[in-house]
Design a protein around this motif. Structure first.
Motif, short mmCIF file in Angstrom:
data_model
loop_
_atom_site.label_atom_id
_atom_site.label_comp_id
_atom_site.label_asym_id
_atom_site.label_seq_id
_atom_site.Cartn_x
_atom_site.Cartn_y
_atom_site.Cartn_z
N ASN A 23 0.82 -1.22 0.00
CA ASN A 23 0.00 0.00 0.00
C ASN A 23 0.85 1.27 0.00
O ASN A 23 0.42 2.29 0.54
CB ASN A 23 -0.95 -0.01 1.21
N LEU A 27 -0.15 4.99 1.57
CA LEU A 27 0.55 5.53 2.73
C LEU A 27 1.12 6.91 2.43
O LEU A 27 1.06 7.81 3.28
CB LEU A 27 1.69 4.59 3.16
N PRO B 132 -18.64 7.00 15.91
CA PRO B 132 -17.33 7.47 15.45
C PRO B 132 -16.97 6.76 14.14
O PRO B 132 -16.90 5.55 14.12
CB PRO B 132 -16.38 7.04 16.57
N ARG B 135 -12.65 9.46 12.25
CA ARG B 135 -11.29 9.15 12.76
C ARG B 135 -10.89 7.71 12.47
O ARG B 135 -9.77 7.47 12.04
CB ARG B 135 -11.17 9.48 14.25
N PRO B 136 -11.77 6.73 12.72
CA PRO B 136 -11.38 5.38 12.32
C PRO B 136 -10.98 5.32 10.85
O PRO B 136 -9.96 4.73 10.50
CB PRO B 136 -12.65 4.55 12.58
N LEU B 137 -11.77 5.95 9.98
CA LEU B 137 -11.45 5.90 8.54
C LEU B 137 -10.13 6.59 8.23
O LEU B 137 -9.31 6.07 7.48
CB LEU B 137 -12.54 6.61 7.74
N CYS B 138 -9.95 7.80 8.79
CA CYS B 138 -8.80 8.57 8.30
C CYS B 138 -7.54 8.34 9.11
O CYS B 138 -6.44 8.59 8.63
CB CYS B 138 -9.14 10.05 8.18
N VAL B 139 -7.67 7.83 10.33
CA VAL B 139 -6.46 7.56 11.12
C VAL B 139 -6.26 6.05 11.29
O VAL B 139 -5.25 5.49 10.87
CB VAL B 139 -6.50 8.26 12.50
N SER B 140 -7.23 5.38 11.89
CA SER B 140 -7.03 3.96 12.23
C SER B 140 -6.87 3.10 10.98
O SER B 140 -6.21 2.08 11.01
CB SER B 140 -8.20 3.44 13.06
N LEU B 141 -7.55 3.47 9.89
CA LEU B 141 -7.44 2.68 8.66
C LEU B 141 -6.54 3.37 7.63
O LEU B 141 -6.66 3.11 6.43
CB LEU B 141 -8.83 2.40 8.08
N ALA B 142 -5.64 4.22 8.12
CA ALA B 142 -4.78 4.98 7.20
C ALA B 142 -3.88 4.08 6.38
O ALA B 142 -3.38 4.49 5.32
CB ALA B 142 -3.95 5.99 7.98
N ALA B 143 -3.63 2.86 6.83
CA ALA B 143 -2.74 1.97 6.08
C ALA B 143 -3.48 1.15 5.04
O ALA B 143 -2.89 0.33 4.35
CB ALA B 143 -2.01 1.04 7.05
N ASP B 144 -4.79 1.35 4.95
CA ASP B 144 -5.61 0.52 4.06
C ASP B 144 -6.08 1.27 2.83
O ASP B 144 -6.38 2.46 2.89
CB ASP B 144 -6.87 0.08 4.82
N GLU B 145 -6.22 0.52 1.76
CA GLU B 145 -7.03 1.00 0.65
C GLU B 145 -8.45 0.55 0.96
O GLU B 145 -8.70 -0.65 1.16
CB GLU B 145 -6.54 0.37 -0.66
N ILE B 146 -9.38 1.48 1.05
CA ILE B 146 -10.76 1.11 1.37
C ILE B 146 -11.42 0.61 0.09
O ILE B 146 -11.40 1.28 -0.95
CB ILE B 146 -11.56 2.31 1.93
N ASN B 321 -6.47 17.16 8.98
CA ASN B 321 -6.62 16.57 7.65
C ASN B 321 -7.44 15.29 7.74
O ASN B 321 -7.06 14.37 8.45
CB ASN B 321 -5.22 16.27 7.09
#
Lengths: 413, 413
Positions: A23, A27, B132, B135-146, B321
């Motif tokens: 990814n 990143l 919530p 934040r989960p989407l933009c921080v916790s899952l920041a390493a993922d392609e959704i 951001n």
């Protein structure tokens, strides 16, 4: 460019390596910087694996590389992870980890050290594998006083209980299957005795309540005593048996425990099956929220570790604050003072006498009979303290008609 | 001290006022600053309410107060909220909101304006009330392609469908109850026709995929055509009917829609009942995660608004951001190209002829009969494109034995 070093190339470490390489575009987009694995520390060789190019056996090489700003510690266990983490933080490198033993044991000290050095110590992956929980707790629920946090925190035990329920198999049979499928370790004690869930609920409580909860003070009971007869009772009660870690504020301090629990099929945690985990949070304003995902697994866990790397990159030169006050030790209430309601299975060769004894001691309780087991029945107690219930259980065991106390399973309030 | 102004003292605005006053200690602890409501804008008077002391009818007074650093816009609707938000951001004040209409319509422009002025435009409460998710989407899952985001995004319709399922009542009956209980508006169209869910899935898609998804391009179908007969079929199929907003990446662009959907009782969304909502996310590394909570309600929504205030205070002088690229317009795929599987209810006075016709057109499908309704049956189609299915439905309607097509309900894949 931000250089990353990975300590340990086992399941999580190699997952972190894969996520960063697969990814890389995502990143860079989300962190605003290129993230690159510069070194991987492992004492083993991996001939033919592309990781060879960055493999090292020498931690000093990582520590002294000025291009490495962030270290992903994926070694597990307390030592040498603890020493390596301290030295990295002291050198001004942020550390991210999935190591729940280390966080539960030395988290506050390491967070303090990170703050002193203007870097971050982050551990999203240590509490729920791939379930985002730390950011929801510390950012999304920042306006709330957290009253309670609980959940299904261990994938191995949830897999075992799900299979026992769905297929009517015994604990031992399912454990064997789980070991063959790689869902349970050869030595499964940390999972099935509840120790893993205990460390996680300790960390979650610390994050939720802002004070350090010592996992050694948390009452912990595993699932090894759960039989298919217990499962039959749960079905009759329209419930499921889940291993629940829970923690709430009470007048005596923080009331925390890990134990198998009967939860109603109406409860959202009841739909959490197999290796999935979920964390339930009660806030004084937000009410009930729940977070669901893979509690373990190579890529989900690695995804959480790498999300922490992205956050550390975004906050270069700053300490990401996750709201756990390092200096305050929480008071964990004596389990005896906790309120509890339970199902108790009682062997008897004289139901009438036994039930009379029980009403004498427990008052007006609900009785449950099972067609498939005619030498016992169960009672659903009223809510009372654990201490008082334990005394009553001891008392009835000596009374007329009452045989063996076969199990006591707590019920979700 | 950070001064806050609240625009609008309706349900959400008064909730924000209550949360800030009730949890002032928590807010100070988590934001590192004292947060105080300095002004509340509303054209009405509230005699006897403590808010009177800070009430104003003049927006300029708020705009020109240097002590006010953050504005909570809780007016709803596009104007005057849009003008007020632009002016506040241009003055260097951060704006937080629960206003999904405004975010869906002008979010990108407002985020850009915030960035230009070194402040933040935050809207956690606009997409899931108290859930919530940003934040989960933009921080916790920041390493993922959704890859996919979907969910139960509207409390009113979920309440109605839950009651129809549990109590066997008709849509109209339950709607009337819901209106009396305050769970549905006097004019319920925005909820029951799916428009509210549509705006939310548009915002969620934009956040998940980083490109702006125009809600006007999303196929939207409400729940007004759902009858108790549909519910009976869902029970026979071991499914539940839920209003689902969903969005995923496809070869033709972003494939998004809002419609009633049959989901299996095994799916974690199936345990989401009453006014609760939940959002399901599929990442290429984290796998499936789900976020559950109150989709609406005064305090849960206000809690999300105030959490955004805390985040703005923590990031004073910076722009938070949230990973939605303002400048790129997403390509929303034509609904005709989307893959779909559905249950279709078909009236017939000659089942044998009708089934023959259907097999001729749809191939080998599953037939479902209902004891309580003997003038119709249903089919479960195979997966095909929406365009192809629509053509086939049109075709069978003219064929031997086939009467009215009574409903078509999509099935979760």
């Amino acid at each position: 460019m931000t250089g990353v070093a990975i300590l340990g190339f086992g399941t999580v470490g190699s997952g972190v390596y894969d996520v960063i390489n697969t990814n890389s575009g995502v990143l860079e987009l989300k962190s605003g910087d290129k993230i690159e694995v510069k070194k991987v520390l492992d004492l083993r060789d991996f001939p033919g694996n592309p990781v060879e190019k960055v493999l090292t056996k020498d931690f000093e090489e990582i520590l002294n590389d000025p291009d490495i700003g962030i270290i992903a510690e994926a070694m597990g266990g307390v030592e040498p992870a603890f020493t390596f983490t301290k030295r990295a933080l002291a050198m001004g490198k942020s550390v991210v980890t999935s190591n729940k033993e280390l966080v539960a044991k030395h988290g506050p000290e390491l967070m303090k050290l990170a703050r002193t050095n203007g870097v971050s110590y982050l551990f999203e992956a240590s509490v729920g594998g791939g379930i985002p929980i730390i950011r929801p707790l510390c950012v999304s629920l920042a306006a709330d006083e957290i009253l309670e946090i609980s959940g299904i925190l261990n994938g191995t035990t949830n897999y075992i209980l799900t299979k026992m329920t769905e297929e009517g198999k015994s604990f031992d049979e399912v454990l064997k299957d789980a070991q063959q499928l790689g869902y349970a370790e050869a030595n499964p004690a940390a999972d099935v005795e509840g120790h893993d869930a205990c460390r996680k609920i300790a960390i979650l409580s610390s994050l939720a309540f802002g004070e350090t909860v010592n996992y050694e003070h948390i009452y912990t009971e595993g699932i090894t005593k759960i039989t298919h007869i217990d499962i039959e009772y749960s079905k009759k009660l329209n419930c499921l048996i889940k291993l629940i870690g829970s923690s709430k504020k009470s007048k005596n301090g923080i009331s925390a425990k890990v134990s198998p629990c009967l939860i109603s099929k109406e409860h959202p945690l009841s739909a959490v099956n197999g290796v999935y985990n979920a964390i339930f949070v009660k806030g004084n304003m937000s009410g009930n929220t729940m977070y669901y995902g893979s509690g373990a697994g190579k890529l989900p866990t690695a995804s959480a570790v790498v999300a922490d790397i992205v956050d550390a990159v975004r906050h270069k030169g700053l300490t990401v604050n996750i709201g756990w006050d390092c200096d305050v030790q929480a008071c964990v209430a004596d389990i005896k003072e906790a309120d509890v309601k339970a199902m108790i299975r009682i062997a008897s060769d004289n139901f009438e006498a036994a039930k009379k004894s029980i009403i004498e001691v427990f008052g007006d309780v609900q009785f449950v009979d099972l067609d498939v087991q005619d030498d016992e029945f169960a009672i659903i107690t009223n809510e009372e303290t654990e201490g008082s219930m334990a005394e009553k259980v001891e008392k009835i065991a000596t009374m007329s008609g009452v045989g063996e106390i076969r199990n006591l399973i707590r019920m979700e309030a």
